[in-house]
Design a protein around this motif. Structure first.
Motif, PDB file in Angstrom:
ATOM      1  N   THR A  60     -60.418 -14.396  12.173  1.00  0.00           N
ATOM      2  CA  THR A  60     -59.690 -15.659  12.064  1.00  0.00           C
ATOM      3  C   THR A  60     -60.419 -16.867  12.637  1.00  0.00           C
ATOM      4  OG1 THR A  60     -58.544 -15.230  14.165  1.00  0.00           O
ATOM      5  CG2 THR A  60     -57.458 -14.476  12.146  1.00  0.00           C
ATOM      6  N   PRO A  71     -58.142 -20.265   8.216  1.00  0.00           N
ATOM      7  CA  PRO A  71     -56.784 -19.954   7.760  1.00  0.00           C
ATOM      8  C   PRO A  71     -56.705 -18.556   7.159  1.00  0.00           C
ATOM      9  CG  PRO A  71     -57.877 -21.418   6.206  1.00  0.00           C
ATOM     10  CD  PRO A  71     -58.787 -21.298   7.392  1.00  0.00           C
ATOM     11  N   GLU A  72     -55.502 -18.014   7.098  1.00  0.00           N
ATOM     12  CA  GLU A  72     -55.321 -16.646   6.628  1.00  0.00           C
ATOM     13  C   GLU A  72     -54.771 -16.552   5.205  1.00  0.00           C
ATOM     14  OE1 GLU A  72     -52.978 -14.473   9.414  1.00  0.00           O
ATOM     15  OE2 GLU A  72     -54.306 -14.887  11.112  1.00  0.00           O
ATOM     16  N   ASP A  73     -53.987 -17.532   4.787  1.00  0.00           N
ATOM     17  CA  ASP A  73     -53.451 -17.487   3.436  1.00  0.00           C
ATOM     18  C   ASP A  73     -54.605 -17.442   2.427  1.00  0.00           C
ATOM     19  OD1 ASP A  73     -50.770 -18.204   1.732  1.00  0.00           O
ATOM     20  OD2 ASP A  73     -52.545 -19.123   0.817  1.00  0.00           O
ATOM     21  N   ARG A 118     -55.126 -18.713  -0.398  1.00  0.00           N
ATOM     22  CA  ARG A 118     -55.472 -19.986  -1.034  1.00  0.00           C
ATOM     23  C   ARG A 118     -56.269 -20.883  -0.092  1.00  0.00           C
ATOM     24  NH1 ARG A 118     -49.242 -20.695  -2.497  1.00  0.00           N
ATOM     25  NH2 ARG A 118     -49.260 -19.646  -0.463  1.00  0.00           N
ATOM     26  N   THR A 119     -55.776 -21.060   1.119  1.00  0.00           N
ATOM     27  CA  THR A 119     -56.505 -21.902   2.062  1.00  0.00           C
ATOM     28  C   THR A 119     -57.771 -21.212   2.561  1.00  0.00           C
ATOM     29  OG1 THR A 119     -54.944 -21.084   3.737  1.00  0.00           O
ATOM     30  CG2 THR A 119     -54.563 -23.288   2.840  1.00  0.00           C
ATOM     31  N   ARG A 120     -57.759 -19.894   2.628  1.00  0.00           N
ATOM     32  CA  ARG A 120     -58.960 -19.170   3.054  1.00  0.00           C
ATOM     33  C   ARG A 120     -60.073 -19.358   2.023  1.00  0.00           C
ATOM     34  NH1 ARG A 120     -59.620 -15.632   7.308  1.00  0.00           N
ATOM     35  NH2 ARG A 120     -61.747 -14.858   7.349  1.00  0.00           N
ATOM     36  N   THR A 134     -56.899 -23.609  -6.701  1.00  0.00           N
ATOM     37  CA  THR A 134     -56.223 -22.438  -6.122  1.00  0.00           C
ATOM     38  C   THR A 134     -54.844 -22.200  -6.743  1.00  0.00           C
ATOM     39  OG1 THR A 134     -55.367 -23.833  -4.321  1.00  0.00           O
ATOM     40  CG2 THR A 134     -57.426 -22.629  -3.908  1.00  0.00           C
ATOM     41  N   SER A 151     -52.214 -24.012  -6.844  1.00  0.00           N
ATOM     42  CA  SER A 151     -51.162 -24.339  -5.885  1.00  0.00           C
ATOM     43  C   SER A 151     -50.844 -25.819  -6.001  1.00  0.00           C
ATOM     44  CB  SER A 151     -51.622 -23.977  -4.472  1.00  0.00           C
ATOM     45  OG  SER A 151     -50.584 -24.113  -3.550  1.00  0.00           O
ATOM     46  N   THR A 206     -48.267 -27.742  -0.753  1.00  0.00           N
ATOM     47  CA  THR A 206     -48.421 -26.401  -0.179  1.00  0.00           C
ATOM     48  C   THR A 206     -49.706 -26.278   0.626  1.00  0.00           C
ATOM     49  OG1 THR A 206     -47.128 -25.375  -1.947  1.00  0.00           O
ATOM     50  CG2 THR A 206     -48.647 -23.953  -0.731  1.00  0.00           C
ATOM     51  N   LEU A 240     -50.034 -25.518   4.611  1.00  0.00           N
ATOM     52  CA  LEU A 240     -50.719 -24.320   5.082  1.00  0.00           C
ATOM     53  C   LEU A 240     -51.859 -24.661   6.041  1.00  0.00           C
ATOM     54  CD1 LEU A 240     -50.829 -22.183   1.817  1.00  0.00           C
ATOM     55  CD2 LEU A 240     -49.549 -21.683   3.900  1.00  0.00           C
ATOM     56  N   GLU A 251     -51.747 -23.220   9.752  1.00  0.00           N
ATOM     57  CA  GLU A 251     -52.681 -22.142  10.091  1.00  0.00           C
ATOM     58  C   GLU A 251     -53.880 -22.586  10.918  1.00  0.00           C
ATOM     59  OE1 GLU A 251     -51.906 -19.082   6.410  1.00  0.00           O
ATOM     60  OE2 GLU A 251     -53.651 -20.393   6.276  1.00  0.00           O
TER      61      GLU A 251
END
Length: 249
Positions: free
Chosen positions: A52, A148-150, A152-154, A177, A179, A183, A187, A191
């Motif tokens: 992370t 970030p973990e999601d 999309r953001t990752r 992504t 999205s 969103t 995120l 995150e």
């Protein structure tokens, strides 16, 4: 200064400091240790990465890596590096997360002393006790970029770390992504604790530190990380680090 009331004699015997030359481009994949580890790059510049977080460790800082924490290593600038290994069972330091520490001149000398004097004696035990008492956590700095973990953001974060000069704005990343801007905005704040723009600036400054450490000029570094004007880059760098980029050359 941390107060170490009484140092376990067995811990003093088990603390090992090992110095060695680190070569540019050297990597070590995800792995973990049964012992606690203090990583310090005396003249090198090294990246340590967990699932992370991503730290860029300059010679002025070290990183405490707790036992059992998976991490990967990459060397960006060659030089001398040290690892201080501590028995996890009787260590008085109880930090459970990777933690930055300031390498003061005294801490530096103590680590070098332990590397150069592996034989057990009262002087070495005193050095271990003093070293542990001097270790203090420091606030997160520009050398730390939260990941970030999601998914999309990752994906966005990984792409910008690979190419910090990528100029796609938030709307374009949202389309990429599948999205929405709302969103992705939510995120990133949730995150990483930063807005998308703030996170990208930190990622660019982190990348800039690598270019500067490898000898690139301020102008060339600015272009490499996505700034058309060196002045705009220098101002962003100063806002994040408090210093002009030329200091890190």
């Amino acid at each position: 200064m941390r107060h170490v009331a009484k140092l376990d004699p067995e811990l003093a015997k088990s603390v090992i400091a090992v110095g060695g030359d680190m070569h540019r481009g050297g990597t070590m994949g995800l792995h973990e240790h049964a012992e606690h580890l203090i990583s310090w790059s005396a003249t090198a510049m090294v990246s340590l990465r967990t699932a992370t977080r991503d730290w860029l460790i300059p010679p002025t800082h070290g990183l405490w890596m707790p036992a059992g924490c998976p991490h990967a290593v990459e060397v960006f600038r060659p030089g001398r590096g040290y690892a201080v290994v501590l028995n996890a069972k009787n260590c008085p330091i109880t930090w459970t997360e990777p933690t930055g520490v300031l390498i003061t001149p005294l801490v530096r000398e103590l680590i070098v002393h332990l590397d150069q004097h592996p034989e057990q004696d009262d002087t070495r035990a005193t050095a271990v006790s003093l070293l542990l008492s001097l270790l203090e956590p420091v606030p997160d700095t520009t050398f730390h970029v939260p990941l970030p973990e999601d998914p999309r953001t990752r994906e966005i974060a990984e792409a910008l770390i690979a190419d910090p000069a990528d100029h796609r704005d938030l709307a374009m990343w949202a389309v990429h992504t599948h999205s929405s801007v709302r969103t992705i905005t939510r995120l990133f704040a949730q995150e990483t604790g930063m807005t998308f723009a703030q996170w990208r600036t930190h990622a660019r400054v982190r990348a800039a530190l690598i270019h500067l450490a490898q000898g690139a000029s301020v102008g060339a570094t600015a272009r490499a990380v996505g700034y058309h004007k060196p002045g705009a880059f220098a101002e962003a760098f100063r806002r994040v680090t408090g210093q002009h980029p030329s200091v890190y050359l």
